[in-house]
Write a protein that holds these residues in place. Sequence first.
Motif, PDB file in Angstrom:
ATOM      1  N   GLN A 132       0.812  -1.210   0.000  1.00  0.00           N
ATOM      2  CA  GLN A 132       0.000   0.000   0.000  1.00  0.00           C
ATOM      3  C   GLN A 132       0.846   1.261   0.000  1.00  0.00           C
ATOM      4  OE1 GLN A 132      -3.188  -0.281   2.922  1.00  0.00           O
ATOM      5  NE2 GLN A 132      -3.788  -2.304   2.180  1.00  0.00           N
ATOM      6  N   ALA A 133       1.998   1.215   0.653  1.00  0.00           N
ATOM      7  CA  ALA A 133       2.906   2.367   0.605  1.00  0.00           C
ATOM      8  C   ALA A 133       3.418   2.578  -0.813  1.00  0.00           C
ATOM      9  CB  ALA A 133       4.069   2.157   1.568  1.00  0.00           C
ATOM     10  N   VAL A 134       3.819   1.498  -1.471  1.00  0.00           N
ATOM     11  CA  VAL A 134       4.294   1.601  -2.850  1.00  0.00           C
ATOM     12  C   VAL A 134       3.182   2.114  -3.764  1.00  0.00           C
ATOM     13  CG1 VAL A 134       5.066   0.251  -4.852  1.00  0.00           C
ATOM     14  CG2 VAL A 134       6.114  -0.115  -2.603  1.00  0.00           C
ATOM     15  N   ALA A 135       1.960   1.610  -3.562  1.00  0.00           N
ATOM     16  CA  ALA A 135       0.845   2.076  -4.383  1.00  0.00           C
ATOM     17  C   ALA A 135       0.616   3.575  -4.198  1.00  0.00           C
ATOM     18  CB  ALA A 135      -0.426   1.293  -4.033  1.00  0.00           C
ATOM     19  N   CYS A 136       0.598   4.036  -2.954  1.00  0.00           N
ATOM     20  CA  CYS A 136       0.419   5.468  -2.700  1.00  0.00           C
ATOM     21  C   CYS A 136       1.484   6.291  -3.403  1.00  0.00           C
ATOM     22  CB  CYS A 136       0.455   5.742  -1.196  1.00  0.00           C
ATOM     23  SG  CYS A 136      -0.989   5.193  -0.263  1.00  0.00           S
ATOM     24  N   ALA A 137       2.733   5.850  -3.298  1.00  0.00           N
ATOM     25  CA  ALA A 137       3.842   6.612  -3.876  1.00  0.00           C
ATOM     26  C   ALA A 137       3.799   6.611  -5.402  1.00  0.00           C
ATOM     27  CB  ALA A 137       5.165   6.047  -3.377  1.00  0.00           C
TER      28      ALA A 137
ATOM     29  N   LEU B  91      -6.031  -2.309 -13.108  1.00  0.00           N
ATOM     30  CA  LEU B  91      -4.739  -2.427 -13.790  1.00  0.00           C
ATOM     31  C   LEU B  91      -3.817  -3.414 -13.087  1.00  0.00           C
ATOM     32  CD1 LEU B  91      -3.406   1.039 -15.066  1.00  0.00           C
ATOM     33  CD2 LEU B  91      -3.865  -1.028 -16.382  1.00  0.00           C
ATOM     34  N   SER B  92      -3.877  -3.439 -11.765  1.00  0.00           N
ATOM     35  CA  SER B  92      -2.943  -4.283 -11.009  1.00  0.00           C
ATOM     36  C   SER B  92      -3.170  -5.771 -11.263  1.00  0.00           C
ATOM     37  CB  SER B  92      -3.044  -3.990  -9.504  1.00  0.00           C
ATOM     38  OG  SER B  92      -4.203  -4.567  -8.943  1.00  0.00           O
TER      39      SER B  92
ATOM     40  N   SER C 103       3.100  -5.551  -9.670  1.00  0.00           N
ATOM     41  CA  SER C 103       1.851  -5.342 -10.417  1.00  0.00           C
ATOM     42  C   SER C 103       1.261  -3.946 -10.206  1.00  0.00           C
ATOM     43  CB  SER C 103       0.807  -6.385  -9.997  1.00  0.00           C
ATOM     44  OG  SER C 103       0.288  -6.106  -8.708  1.00  0.00           O
ATOM     45  N   ILE C 104       1.878  -3.148  -9.356  1.00  0.00           N
ATOM     46  CA  ILE C 104       1.304  -1.839  -9.025  1.00  0.00           C
ATOM     47  C   ILE C 104       1.666  -0.818 -10.108  1.00  0.00           C
ATOM     48  CG2 ILE C 104       1.279   0.048  -7.354  1.00  0.00           C
ATOM     49  CD1 ILE C 104       1.947  -2.087  -5.197  1.00  0.00           C
ATOM     50  N   PRO C 105       0.664  -0.208 -10.755  1.00  0.00           N
ATOM     51  CA  PRO C 105       0.937   0.718 -11.865  1.00  0.00           C
ATOM     52  C   PRO C 105       1.358   2.102 -11.389  1.00  0.00           C
ATOM     53  CG  PRO C 105      -1.413   0.607 -11.464  1.00  0.00           C
ATOM     54  CD  PRO C 105      -0.784  -0.372 -10.503  1.00  0.00           C
ATOM     55  N   THR C 106       1.788   2.927 -12.327  1.00  0.00           N
ATOM     56  CA  THR C 106       2.117   4.323 -12.051  1.00  0.00           C
ATOM     57  C   THR C 106       0.879   5.195 -12.265  1.00  0.00           C
ATOM     58  OG1 THR C 106       2.728   4.835 -14.326  1.00  0.00           O
ATOM     59  CG2 THR C 106       4.466   3.957 -12.884  1.00  0.00           C
ATOM     60  N   ARG C 107       0.967   6.437 -11.818  1.00  0.00           N
ATOM     61  CA  ARG C 107      -0.140   7.377 -11.998  1.00  0.00           C
ATOM     62  C   ARG C 107      -0.409   7.624 -13.482  1.00  0.00           C
ATOM     63  NH1 ARG C 107      -2.583  11.140  -8.763  1.00  0.00           N
ATOM     64  NH2 ARG C 107      -4.218  12.219  -9.900  1.00  0.00           N
ATOM     65  N   ALA C 108       0.642   7.735 -14.267  1.00  0.00           N
ATOM     66  CA  ALA C 108       0.463   8.003 -15.698  1.00  0.00           C
ATOM     67  C   ALA C 108      -0.311   6.875 -16.364  1.00  0.00           C
ATOM     68  CB  ALA C 108       1.825   8.195 -16.369  1.00  0.00           C
ATOM     69  N   ASP C 109      -0.003   5.627 -16.001  1.00  0.00           N
ATOM     70  CA  ASP C 109      -0.703   4.487 -16.580  1.00  0.00           C
ATOM     71  C   ASP C 109      -2.181   4.501 -16.203  1.00  0.00           C
ATOM     72  OD1 ASP C 109       1.419   3.284 -17.943  1.00  0.00           O
ATOM     73  OD2 ASP C 109       2.124   2.263 -16.136  1.00  0.00           O
TER      74      ASP C 109
END
Length: 319
Positions: A45-50, A286-287, A296-302
């Motif tokens: 969840q930390a990675v997803a937030c970031a 997406l994940s 599997s965690i995407p970026t904001r741009a994606d």
Amino acid sequence: MKKQILVLGSVNADHVLRVNEFPRPGETVTGSSYKIISGGKGANQAVACARLGGETRFMACVGDDAFGRQIIRQLSYDNIDTRAVEQIGHVNTGVALIFVDGKAENCIGIAGEANNCLDENFVGKYQASIADSDYLLMQLETPEDGLLAAAKIAKNHNTSVVLNPAPAKPLSDDLLSCIDIITPNQTEAEVLTGVKVQDQDSAACAAGVFHDKGIRLVIITLGSKGAFISQKENGSLFQDMISAYPVEPVDTTAAGDTFNGGLLVALAEGSDIVDAVRFANGCGALSVMRYGAQTSIPTRADVDLFITGQVPAFIQEIS
């Protein structure tokens, strides 16, 4: 200025084995692939937030081992503030053993190890981090006394407390009374309320139980059906069902974690609850199209491309 999100939670080394079907008791199955991937609901969840654009801090315990050192470096690469992540001597980093079957479902066993050190005493050392944050996001892979201590500190400093009650287990009313936002899936909602959640009507019944315990905002995820919102404030009640994005899943391991990360980022940016859940649904969708947890965690741009109907690089890379 961006609002600060503090994630408090677990770190695991995920040992992932892909199989056609889950083994039955006494049965041995042959896997098609095996990987060790960074995981743990807190770290995910930390990675997803970031990655999704949030100003993110992380509070966690890892082992005094190679994986513990590696995960701290990886978290820093994702621009996560790791000053409240400690290596604990003579303890291993947490471990998760994960089977993923041919239908993209997963079966997981966890050994807490260093995660068990994230208790009330540990949390007490980082009161300032909680007080200085706008949101505190927690899960249930670390000791409940640490969660309760953090929630009480947050409430005393007007930090919004968000609980993703996973993995499912009963919780004290003392803890639940400190929660502002709760984000269970169907199973977790049933464990905590006694209501079997199958559709919007049953989700509303479960949400009523949460509201009676003092939680103002309930978001129950219902897989491919979407997410149910129930918000009760100042005597008024708002409820809505937000549809999921239709995708073909390959691995659902971190879908809930990515959903929660997306939700917190959107709320921190000032989105209303409907838009925040819609964004979170896109992040989770997406994940599930990639294997693994943090991989599997995407970026904001994606995600921004995906929710506007465009094809992000995230999908192009796996097509």
